[in-house]
Design an enzyme around this catalytic site. Structure first.
Site, mmCIF file in Angstrom:
data_model
loop_
_atom_site.group_PDB
_atom_site.id
_atom_site.type_symbol
_atom_site.label_atom_id
_atom_site.label_comp_id
_atom_site.label_asym_id
_atom_site.label_seq_id
_atom_site.Cartn_x
_atom_site.Cartn_y
_atom_site.Cartn_z
ATOM 1 N N CYS A 270 0.796 -1.244 0.000
ATOM 2 C CA CYS A 270 0.000 0.000 0.000
ATOM 3 C C CYS A 270 0.822 1.284 0.000
ATOM 4 O O CYS A 270 0.836 2.017 -0.980
ATOM 5 C CB CYS A 270 -0.940 -0.005 1.205
HETATM 6 N N1 LIG Z 1 -2.629 -5.938 2.027
HETATM 7 C C1 LIG Z 1 -3.132 -4.886 2.622
HETATM 8 O O1 LIG Z 1 -2.807 -4.630 3.778
HETATM 9 C C2 LIG Z 1 -4.131 -3.977 1.924
HETATM 10 C C3 LIG Z 1 -4.815 -3.037 2.698
HETATM 11 C C4 LIG Z 1 -5.750 -2.214 2.088
HETATM 12 C C5 LIG Z 1 -5.954 -2.288 0.716
HETATM 13 N N2 LIG Z 1 -5.247 -3.188 -0.039
HETATM 14 C C6 LIG Z 1 -5.544 -3.224 -1.466
HETATM 15 O O2 LIG Z 1 -6.358 -4.357 -1.748
HETATM 16 C C7 LIG Z 1 -6.016 -4.906 -3.022
HETATM 17 C C8 LIG Z 1 -5.631 -6.358 -2.860
HETATM 18 O O3 LIG Z 1 -4.480 -6.413 -2.031
HETATM 19 P P1 LIG Z 1 -4.020 -7.748 -1.319
HETATM 20 O O4 LIG Z 1 -2.967 -7.348 -0.337
HETATM 21 O O5 LIG Z 1 -5.178 -8.528 -0.847
HETATM 22 O O6 LIG Z 1 -3.333 -8.501 -2.552
HETATM 23 P P2 LIG Z 1 -2.939 -10.061 -2.625
HETATM 24 O O7 LIG Z 1 -1.874 -10.142 -3.674
HETATM 25 O O8 LIG Z 1 -2.662 -10.581 -1.262
HETATM 26 O O9 LIG Z 1 -4.260 -10.747 -3.148
HETATM 27 C C9 LIG Z 1 -4.783 -10.562 -4.406
HETATM 28 C C10 LIG Z 1 -5.287 -11.901 -4.914
HETATM 29 O O10 LIG Z 1 -5.910 -11.694 -6.173
HETATM 30 C C11 LIG Z 1 -5.606 -12.801 -7.008
HETATM 31 N N3 LIG Z 1 -5.824 -12.379 -8.377
HETATM 32 C C12 LIG Z 1 -5.043 -11.676 -9.207
HETATM 33 N N4 LIG Z 1 -5.647 -11.464 -10.385
HETATM 34 C C13 LIG Z 1 -6.859 -12.060 -10.304
HETATM 35 C C14 LIG Z 1 -7.948 -12.176 -11.200
HETATM 36 N N5 LIG Z 1 -7.936 -11.616 -12.392
HETATM 37 N N6 LIG Z 1 -9.015 -12.883 -10.796
HETATM 38 C C15 LIG Z 1 -9.051 -13.454 -9.568
HETATM 39 N N7 LIG Z 1 -8.059 -13.359 -8.666
HETATM 40 C C16 LIG Z 1 -6.975 -12.663 -9.031
HETATM 41 C C17 LIG Z 1 -4.182 -13.164 -6.653
HETATM 42 O O11 LIG Z 1 -3.894 -14.497 -6.999
HETATM 43 C C18 LIG Z 1 -4.192 -12.945 -5.142
HETATM 44 O O12 LIG Z 1 -4.520 -14.120 -4.432
HETATM 45 C C19 LIG Z 1 -4.922 -4.031 -3.581
HETATM 46 O O13 LIG Z 1 -5.486 -3.034 -4.384
HETATM 47 C C20 LIG Z 1 -4.326 -3.390 -2.346
HETATM 48 O O14 LIG Z 1 -3.716 -2.149 -2.613
HETATM 49 C C21 LIG Z 1 -4.347 -4.052 0.543
#
Ligand SMILES: NC(=O)c1ccc[n+]([C@@H]2O[C@H](COP(=O)([O-])OP(=O)(O)OC[C@H]3O[C@@H](n4cnc5c(N)ncnc54)[C@H](O)[C@@H]3O)[C@@H](O)[C@H]2O)c1
Length: 431
Positions: A270
């Protein structure tokens, strides 16, 4: 039965796309509330693990996944066809930067294309991935409207930023207030109806753009203030003032000051990334977001500064970096979690190796690390292993680290996290 009735009666069928740090806790929360949830991810290994009741996200216990799978309320799958039976779809896919530090929205587009292909009348679609203001309106809405329906009548579309803080014992998906902004007031009302079933507080705003901007302001606020703390640390070093003591004393002011601390740089999915989504969008509108760029520069240079401190620590003992054995303590980007994405520890490790050092790492949360072309294994902190090192760098302050053993056995320690607060030793070089 209307969507609203199915939501409030918790008989709706939910789908969550992207089962990572954000999507998995959300899917389990929906299932716990009584909804039947299809969890979709393109990563087969993750789907297999979940189907066997195994979690790979620290804040989600495997027992919770197993219980929901067993009850038939959480169904992990790689098959997007299940979207055709969903009443609600939450998109939680990654939003990284590309090589030129511009937003890479390809994951959002891929997920939204699947949603459009299977769009069901009356479906509620919510984007949760962090992104620049305008994404929901400009990218997702046209894909869905191309199916012929009208937003706010035939389907509903909203943005709701995720605020999950991995490793935070006090605040988790359920008790972090959830901001929602729909394309139309009906869209906002539907999204509110969904989240209100599971989350304690829902905060409606007037549009998707406001909701998108809220998240970017929150993360930019952190980036800029961490940048200020880092610059203050560099200044205090020149002035021979202990920056940690300054911040702790300033934090006694009961109003108008919030402590931020210096460190080896920014990490995670993030804070190092999201502000660039905003500055990119700003540039498109002819606006230069100077604070954001400056904070990015200062924070981005911290690993190099840490390496300078390592050079100094080795120099005190008459050693060159080349050929020295260095141990990096903590490769996760923050304490007590296993996430190494964008971790500044990795930059430090790479910079030291480029200078000819032999670098190992220790991290109880990351036993195996695939980095810079090879698989590495974490070193255990025993007196015998520690004695091998000329210098240890405290890059992440995990609770498991026993710093007494480190201090007693390593020749020099660079402390970037104030982990050795109050301890005095000629061995310690502070950030
Ligand atoms: N990790 C955090 O602390 C956090 C906090 C707030 C917001 N976010 C935001 O949330 C979003 C997700 O982050 P995250 O940390 O969960 O990421 P992550 O990489 O842990 O998870 C994303 C998942 O999406 C899957 N994926 C990718 N492309 C795909 C598709 N086309 N169809 C289905 N699945 C698909 C991946 O395999 C993965 O398992 C991002 O935009 C991030 O900026 C993350």
């Amino acid at each position: 039965m209307s969507l609203e009735d199915r939501l409030t009666g918790r008989t709706a069928r939910c789908a969550v796309i992207g089962l990572g740090y954000v999507g998995l806790p959300l899917a389990i929360e929906f299932a716990r509330a009584g909804f039947t949830v299809d969890g979709i991810d393109v990563d087969e290994a993750k789907i297999k693990a979940l189907a066997r009741g195994r979690s790979y996200v620290g804040d989600v216990p495997s027992a919770d996944v197993a219980a929901m799978v067993k009850a038939g309320r959480f169904r992990p799958t790689t098959d997007f066809k299940v979207l055709a039976r969903a009443d609600t779809v939450n998109i939680c896919v990654p939003t990284p930067l590309n090589k030129t530090k511009d937003p890479d929205v390809s994951y959002i587009v891929a997920a939204a294309t699947e949603v459009a292909r299977h769009l069901k009348p009356g479906q509620l679609v919510i984007l949760e991935s962090t992104t620049y203001p305008g994404t929901t309106d400009e990218l997702i809405l046209p894909l869905l409207e191309a199916k012929g329906g009208k937003v706010g009548r035939d389907f509903f579309l909203a943005f709701s930023p995720e605020r999950v803080d991995p490793g935070n014992a006090k605040f988790h998906t359920r008790n972090i207030p959830k901001v929602v902004g729909g394309v139309t007031p009906r869209c906002t009302a539907m999204a509110k109806a969904l989240y209100s079933q599971t989350l304690e507080t829902v905060v409606p705003v007037s549009s998707t753009r406001v909701a998108e901007m809220v998240k970017l302001l929150e993360n930019t606020f952190r980036s800029v203030n961490i940048g200020l703390a880092n610059e203050t640390a560099l200044l205090c070093e020149r002035l021979d003032i202990d920056v940690w003591e300054v911040i702790d004393a300033a934090a006694t002011k009961p109003f108008g000051f919030m402590p931020f601390y210096p460190g080896p740089g920014l990490g995670g999915h993030c804070i190092p990334i999201d502000p660039f989504y905003l500055s990119w969008k700003a540039k498109l509108s002819g606006f230069e977001a100077r604070f954001i760029e400056l904070a990015g520069q200062i924070n981005g240079h911290m690993p190099e500064h840490v390496v300078r401190r390592v050079v100094e620590a080795l120099n005190r003992n008459g050693r060159a970096v080349k050929g020295s054995r260095i141990l990096v303590l903590g490769v996760a980007y923050k304490a007590n979690i296993d996430d190494t994405r964008e971790s500044p520890s990795l930059d430090i490790l790479e910079l030291l190796e480029e200078m000819g050092a032999r670098v190992d790492y220790a991290d109880p949360f990351v036993p195996r690390l695939d980095f810079a072309g090879r698989i590495r294994r974490a070193v255990r902190l025993t007196p015998a292993t520690l004695k091998r090192y000329d210098c240890a760098v405290i890059a992440t302050n995990h609770r498991e680290f026993d710093y007494r053993v480190v201090l007693a056995n390593v020749k020099a320690v660079v402390d970037t996290r104030n982990a050795l607060k109050g301890r005095k030793s000629p061995k310690i070089v502070r950030l």
